[in-house]
Design a protein around this motif. Structure first.
Motif, PDB file in Angstrom:
ATOM      1  N   GLY A 160      60.722  74.130  48.963  1.00 35.38           N
ATOM      2  CA  GLY A 160      59.749  75.125  49.703  1.00 35.38           C
ATOM      3  C   GLY A 160      59.415  74.282  51.026  1.00 35.38           C
ATOM      4  O   GLY A 160      59.647  75.388  52.147  1.00 35.38           O
ATOM      5  N   PHE A 161      58.851  73.240  50.910  1.00 33.57           N
ATOM      6  CA  PHE A 161      58.356  72.781  52.275  1.00 33.57           C
ATOM      7  C   PHE A 161      59.335  71.821  52.909  1.00 33.57           C
ATOM      8  O   PHE A 161      59.306  71.913  54.248  1.00 33.57           O
ATOM      9  CB  PHE A 161      57.178  71.781  51.761  1.00 33.57           C
ATOM     10  N   ILE A 162      60.200  71.139  52.348  1.00 34.23           N
ATOM     11  CA  ILE A 162      61.192  70.305  53.147  1.00 34.23           C
ATOM     12  C   ILE A 162      62.224  71.162  53.620  1.00 34.23           C
ATOM     13  O   ILE A 162      62.540  71.006  54.594  1.00 34.23           O
ATOM     14  CB  ILE A 162      61.698  69.189  52.144  1.00 34.23           C
ATOM     15  N   GLU A 163      63.115  71.777  52.777  1.00 36.14           N
ATOM     16  CA  GLU A 163      64.246  72.593  53.024  1.00 36.14           C
ATOM     17  C   GLU A 163      63.971  73.782  53.731  1.00 36.14           C
ATOM     18  O   GLU A 163      64.606  74.163  54.750  1.00 36.14           O
ATOM     19  CB  GLU A 163      65.232  72.540  51.887  1.00 36.14           C
ATOM     20  N   VAL A 164      63.348  74.732  52.988  1.00 40.09           N
ATOM     21  CA  VAL A 164      63.457  76.231  53.366  1.00 40.09           C
ATOM     22  C   VAL A 164      62.134  76.363  54.216  1.00 40.09           C
ATOM     23  O   VAL A 164      62.268  77.334  55.136  1.00 40.09           O
ATOM     24  CB  VAL A 164      63.326  76.954  52.201  1.00 40.09           C
ATOM     25  N   ASP A 165      61.350  75.638  54.421  1.00 42.07           N
ATOM     26  CA  ASP A 165      60.192  75.988  55.191  1.00 42.07           C
ATOM     27  C   ASP A 165      59.640  77.155  54.695  1.00 42.07           C
ATOM     28  O   ASP A 165      59.553  78.112  55.493  1.00 42.07           O
ATOM     29  CB  ASP A 165      60.520  75.915  56.731  1.00 42.07           C
ATOM     30  N   ILE A 166      58.986  77.160  53.748  1.00 41.34           N
ATOM     31  CA  ILE A 166      58.302  78.096  52.923  1.00 41.34           C
ATOM     32  C   ILE A 166      57.365  79.150  53.704  1.00 41.34           C
ATOM     33  O   ILE A 166      57.307  80.258  53.791  1.00 41.34           O
ATOM     34  CB  ILE A 166      57.822  77.921  51.518  1.00 41.34           C
ATOM     35  N   PHE A 167      56.526  78.256  54.819  1.00 40.32           N
ATOM     36  CA  PHE A 167      55.609  78.947  55.590  1.00 40.32           C
ATOM     37  C   PHE A 167      56.258  79.938  56.513  1.00 40.32           C
ATOM     38  O   PHE A 167      55.752  81.207  57.040  1.00 40.32           O
ATOM     39  CB  PHE A 167      54.566  78.082  56.235  1.00 40.32           C
TER      40      PHE A 167
END
Length: 176
Positions: A160-167
């Motif tokens: 979520g934070f590293i790859e997809v950039d959840i924000f």
């Protein structure tokens, strides 16, 4: 040459990668060889996706990186077959969701124009996949399988934070 200075890693990303590496080691000592291989291969795959997403000068050419990714995905497929053979249905369901995420990421890497033409589909597919993964984490935690629950949550946070950039993902784009 491999250009590590091109990535500005926040401490949160480094912390997550360190926890994932530690997680693989914990599985190596406390669980099966299959679980250890599963965790380790996923860590390497995540790092490769991160390097590619940040357009870092990779240590191997693009074709070699594609072959490496495909080989790692093949190992994950073998792990899946092991879960299926052993009737570990929670692991099977979890693996299927992660295969969905891999399909989304591979499509983004290999056919970015296609993804740009269908942003709503890929946004919804990503949201649905993460929702399913969160449900899996909840099931493991509800069953008292703390290591599996922790592992699931850690991987969701990592991707979520590293790859997809959840924000960025959660901000619904005007084109969606």
């Amino acid at each position: 040459m491999f250009n590590t200075s091109a990535i500005q890693y926040p401490k949160s990303k480094l912390s997550i990668l360190a926890l994932l590496a530690l997680n693989a080691v914990i599985y190596g000592f406390t669980d099966t060889l299959t679980s250890f291989a599963d965790a380790l291969v996923w860590v390497v795959l995540l790092v490769i996706y991160e390097l590619e997403a940040n357009k870092v000068g990779l240590p191997l050419g693009e074709t070699a990186m594609r072959h490496l990714r495909s080989g790692l995905i093949g190992v994950i497929g073998l792990v899946f077959a092991s879960y299926w053979r052993d009737s570990e249905w929670l692991d099977v369901a979890n693996s299927l969701l992660w295969f969905g995420l891999i399909a989304i990421l591979e499509t983004e890497v290999r056919w970015p124009d296609y993804v740009r033409r269908h942003p709503r589909f890929f946004w919804l597919a990503t949201i649905a996949t993460f929702t399913g993964l969160l449900a899996m984490a909840g099931v493991w935690l509800a069953r008292g399988a703390w290591l599996d629950g922790y592992d699931a949550v850690l991987w969701i946070v990592a991707f979520g934070f590293i790859e997809v950039d959840i924000f960025h993902l959660l901000k619904r784009k005007r084109s969606v």
